[in-house]
Design a protein around this motif. Structure first.
Motif, PDB file in Angstrom:
ATOM      1  N   LEU A   1      46.875  34.729  39.564  1.00 13.32           N
ATOM      2  CA  LEU A   1      46.536  35.949  40.265  1.00 13.32           C
ATOM      3  C   LEU A   1      47.681  36.951  40.171  1.00 13.32           C
ATOM      4  CD1 LEU A   1      44.890  34.581  43.534  1.00 13.32           C
ATOM      5  CD2 LEU A   1      43.751  35.857  41.708  1.00 13.32           C
ATOM      6  N   PRO A   2      47.386  38.247  40.123  1.00  7.77           N
ATOM      7  CA  PRO A   2      48.458  39.242  40.156  1.00  7.77           C
ATOM      8  C   PRO A   2      49.289  39.117  41.431  1.00  7.77           C
ATOM      9  CG  PRO A   2      46.340  40.245  39.583  1.00  7.77           C
ATOM     10  CD  PRO A   2      46.046  38.847  40.032  1.00  7.77           C
ATOM     11  N   ASP A   3      50.533  39.538  41.344  1.00  2.92           N
ATOM     12  CA  ASP A   3      51.433  39.421  42.491  1.00  2.92           C
ATOM     13  C   ASP A   3      50.915  40.168  43.717  1.00  2.92           C
ATOM     14  OD1 ASP A   3      53.139  37.859  40.995  1.00  2.92           O
ATOM     15  OD2 ASP A   3      54.430  39.531  40.408  1.00  2.92           O
ATOM     16  N   ASN A   4      50.203  41.266  43.488  1.00  3.55           N
ATOM     17  CA  ASN A   4      49.729  42.082  44.605  1.00  3.55           C
ATOM     18  C   ASN A   4      48.313  41.736  45.030  1.00  3.55           C
ATOM     19  OD1 ASN A   4      48.420  43.008  42.340  1.00  3.55           O
ATOM     20  ND2 ASN A   4      48.656  45.191  42.815  1.00  3.55           N
ATOM     21  N   ALA A   5      47.812  40.580  44.619  1.00  3.65           N
ATOM     22  CA  ALA A   5      46.421  40.220  44.904  1.00  3.65           C
ATOM     23  C   ALA A   5      46.198  40.025  46.397  1.00  3.65           C
ATOM     24  CB  ALA A   5      46.036  38.956  44.154  1.00  3.65           C
TER      25      ALA A   5
ATOM     26  N   THR B   1      42.385  44.425  40.942  1.00  3.09           N
ATOM     27  CA  THR B   1      41.793  45.005  39.742  1.00  3.09           C
ATOM     28  C   THR B   1      42.892  45.147  38.702  1.00  3.09           C
ATOM     29  OG1 THR B   1      40.141  46.211  41.031  1.00  3.09           O
ATOM     30  CG2 THR B   1      40.506  46.945  38.774  1.00  3.09           C
ATOM     31  N   VAL B   2      42.677  44.562  37.533  1.00  2.00           N
ATOM     32  CA  VAL B   2      43.700  44.514  36.490  1.00  2.00           C
ATOM     33  C   VAL B   2      43.170  45.177  35.222  1.00  2.00           C
ATOM     34  CG1 VAL B   2      44.608  42.362  37.451  1.00  2.00           C
ATOM     35  CG2 VAL B   2      42.943  42.269  35.584  1.00  2.00           C
ATOM     36  N   GLY B   3      44.046  45.318  34.225  1.00  2.00           N
ATOM     37  CA  GLY B   3      43.644  45.828  32.927  1.00  2.00           C
ATOM     38  C   GLY B   3      43.318  44.712  31.955  1.00  2.00           C
ATOM     39  N   LEU B   4      42.829  45.072  30.782  1.00  2.13           N
ATOM     40  CA  LEU B   4      42.452  44.075  29.778  1.00  2.13           C
ATOM     41  C   LEU B   4      43.619  43.166  29.402  1.00  2.13           C
ATOM     42  CD1 LEU B   4      40.168  46.038  27.268  1.00  2.13           C
ATOM     43  CD2 LEU B   4      39.484  44.135  28.744  1.00  2.13           C
TER      44      LEU B   4
ATOM     45  N   PRO C   1      43.395  38.607  49.532  1.00  2.00           N
ATOM     46  CA  PRO C   1      42.908  37.265  49.836  1.00  2.00           C
ATOM     47  C   PRO C   1      41.514  36.942  49.305  1.00  2.00           C
ATOM     48  CG  PRO C   1      42.643  38.663  51.748  1.00  2.00           C
ATOM     49  CD  PRO C   1      43.340  39.499  50.712  1.00  2.00           C
ATOM     50  N   GLY C   2      40.780  37.930  48.775  1.00  2.00           N
ATOM     51  CA  GLY C   2      39.410  37.694  48.339  1.00  2.00           C
ATOM     52  C   GLY C   2      39.312  36.809  47.103  1.00  2.00           C
ATOM     53  N   PRO C   3      38.098  36.340  46.768  1.00  6.00           N
ATOM     54  CA  PRO C   3      37.935  35.400  45.657  1.00  6.00           C
ATOM     55  C   PRO C   3      37.734  36.029  44.287  1.00  6.00           C
ATOM     56  CG  PRO C   3      35.870  35.639  46.818  1.00  6.00           C
ATOM     57  CD  PRO C   3      36.863  36.479  47.574  1.00  6.00           C
ATOM     58  N   LYS C   4      37.527  37.352  44.216  1.00  8.91           N
ATOM     59  CA  LYS C   4      37.113  37.977  42.957  1.00  8.91           C
ATOM     60  C   LYS C   4      38.219  38.846  42.377  1.00  8.91           C
ATOM     61  CE  LYS C   4      33.631  37.953  41.240  1.00  8.91           C
ATOM     62  NZ  LYS C   4      33.117  37.152  40.097  1.00  8.91           N
ATOM     63  N   VAL C   5      38.362  38.779  41.042  1.00  8.59           N
ATOM     64  CA  VAL C   5      39.258  39.689  40.315  1.00  8.59           C
ATOM     65  C   VAL C   5      38.398  40.575  39.423  1.00  8.59           C
ATOM     66  CG1 VAL C   5      41.096  39.898  38.605  1.00  8.59           C
ATOM     67  CG2 VAL C   5      41.229  38.128  40.362  1.00  8.59           C
ATOM     68  N   HIS C   6      38.670  41.863  39.467  1.00  2.00           N
ATOM     69  CA  HIS C   6      37.981  42.823  38.623  1.00  2.00           C
ATOM     70  C   HIS C   6      38.905  43.327  37.519  1.00  2.00           C
ATOM     71  CE1 HIS C   6      34.366  44.299  41.255  1.00  2.00           C
ATOM     72  NE2 HIS C   6      34.196  43.098  40.720  1.00  2.00           N
ATOM     73  N   VAL C   7      38.267  43.801  36.454  1.00  2.50           N
ATOM     74  CA  VAL C   7      38.985  44.350  35.303  1.00  2.50           C
ATOM     75  C   VAL C   7      38.510  45.779  35.082  1.00  2.50           C
ATOM     76  CG1 VAL C   7      39.490  44.099  32.841  1.00  2.50           C
ATOM     77  CG2 VAL C   7      39.135  42.053  34.259  1.00  2.50           C
ATOM     78  N   ASP C   8      39.466  46.691  34.902  1.00  2.00           N
ATOM     79  CA  ASP C   8      39.160  48.054  34.483  1.00  2.00           C
ATOM     80  C   ASP C   8      39.612  48.197  33.034  1.00  2.00           C
ATOM     81  OD1 ASP C   8      39.035  50.758  33.952  1.00  2.00           O
ATOM     82  OD2 ASP C   8      39.858  51.389  35.885  1.00  2.00           O
ATOM     83  N   PRO C   9      38.664  48.177  32.070  1.00  2.96           N
ATOM     84  CA  PRO C   9      39.053  48.207  30.649  1.00  2.96           C
ATOM     85  C   PRO C   9      39.724  49.491  30.210  1.00  2.96           C
ATOM     86  CG  PRO C   9      36.769  47.475  30.934  1.00  2.96           C
ATOM     87  CD  PRO C   9      37.217  48.069  32.239  1.00  2.96           C
TER      88      PRO C   9
END
Length: 337
Positions: free
Chosen positions: A321-325, A307-310, A327-335
């Motif tokens: 992908l973020p360094d700490n990602a 989960t990343v920021g805008l 193994p899953g396929p989805k990235v989420h964003v917390d605005p």
């Protein structure tokens, strides 16, 4: 407010934009979580078909997998919505044409699609305006991560319904992305024997952690009788493969879309007496998905890698992908970050 805006192929940034106001029949939602989808990536690369068909244009604010809390309501909206956690339908029909009146607003010729079609601003922003008719309330047992996975879950649930599985049926899912894996998860709750096929080592390794009956690399699919096949890939060659693999009298569900036209031989379709089902949108699957998440029949949260920021959205859309990602396929964003 802050929002991520794509201004052209490969170009996008966080901008300060005017916050939305709730018009008649609308609410404004404080966005808590947004999923980045393959459709968003296609808009970022310029490959998305709507750009070339006149249904969308730059600049565009993406984001159609979301959840949040209702912050304000417009005229003719029940104030009881205030403060409620919600997600919502992406497909917004005109409401008065023949298709809409028959319950097919998701295929309305004049529809808007949040963050996708018709200039309707998406959820990659701090706030989102949306018609109250599109809202679905989220129970406390569905947290923000799961709430932003309701939309892909609705597509997956509709795909499973299209496959018309009965307990003991053998299902092959082609493509272990978010929707493909959710198809597999939902199908397992229907008592099906579920197998998944993928191409990348990363996706296959993750799929193997989900406990399906089989996970196979492309080119090594076992010669088993497949009662149903779901194409959840973006490979233009896979629709024909699905038709070759499915048992005579079986069912194929096409929910994945490739960037270029795909071809099948309708002679094979007819001679095998196969039923082919196309799936567009999650509309009719949203309520069922929320119910299955709420009672823990399916837990979608392990699919989220990070989960990343805008400010990090541009990199994600470009494939980083973020360094700490995980193994899953989805990235989420917390605005709100």
């Amino acid at each position: 407010m802050r929002a991520f805006v794509v201004t052209g192929p490969g170009r996008g940034s966080v901008e300060d934009v005017e916050p939305p106001e709730a018009g008649a029949g609308q609410v404004v939602v404080d966005v808590a979580r947004v999923g980045v989808c393959g459709t968003d990536v296609e808009f970022f690369t310029g490959e998305m078909a709507y750009l070339h068909q006149g249904y969308a244009s730059y600049p565009i604010r993406l984001g159609h997998e979301w959840c949040g809390t209702v912050a304000s309501v417009g005229r003719d909206v029940d104030p009881a919505w205030l403060g409620r956690r919600v997600t919502g339908d992406t497909m917004l029909g005109c409401g008065h044409c023949r298709r809409c009146l028959a319950g097919g607003g998701h295929v309305c010729a004049d529809r808007s699609e949040i963050g996708i079609r018709g200039g309707f601003a998406g959820a990659l922003a701090e706030r989102l305006a949306v018609p109250v008719t599109a809202l679905h309330a989220l129970p406390d047992t569905v947290d923000d991560t799961a709430g932003a996975l309701v939309e892909p879950g609705g597509n997956a649930l509709r795909s499973v319904r299209g496959a018309a599985l009965t307990p003991g049926d053998r299902l092959l899912v082609l493509g272990p992305g978010t929707i493909g894996l959710l198809v597999a998860e939902f199908a397992r709750t229907e008592g099906a024997e579920v197998h998944v096929v993928g191409t990348s080592a990363r996706s296959l390794d993750f799929a193997r952690t989900r406990g399906f009956s089989g996970v196979w690399p492309d080119g090594r699919i076992p010669a088993l009788p497949w009662d149903a096949v779901v194409d959840a890939s973006n490979d233009p060659a896979v629709p024909a493969l699905a038709l070759d693999l499915v048992e005579p009298g079986g069912r194929i569900v096409y929910v994945g879309l490739s960037g270029t036209p795909s071809r099948i031989d309708t002679r094979t379709l007819a001679l095998k007496d196969v039923t082919a089902v196309g799936i567009l949108g999650a509309s009719a699957g949203l309520a069922g998905t929320i119910a299955r998440y709420a009672d823990a029949a399916v837990d979608p949260r392990p699919l989220v890698a990070a989960t990343v920021g805008l400010d990090e959205v541009g990199g994600v859309l470009a494939g980083r992908l973020p360094d700490n990602a995980g193994p899953g396929p989805k990235v989420h964003v917390d605005p709100r970050r």
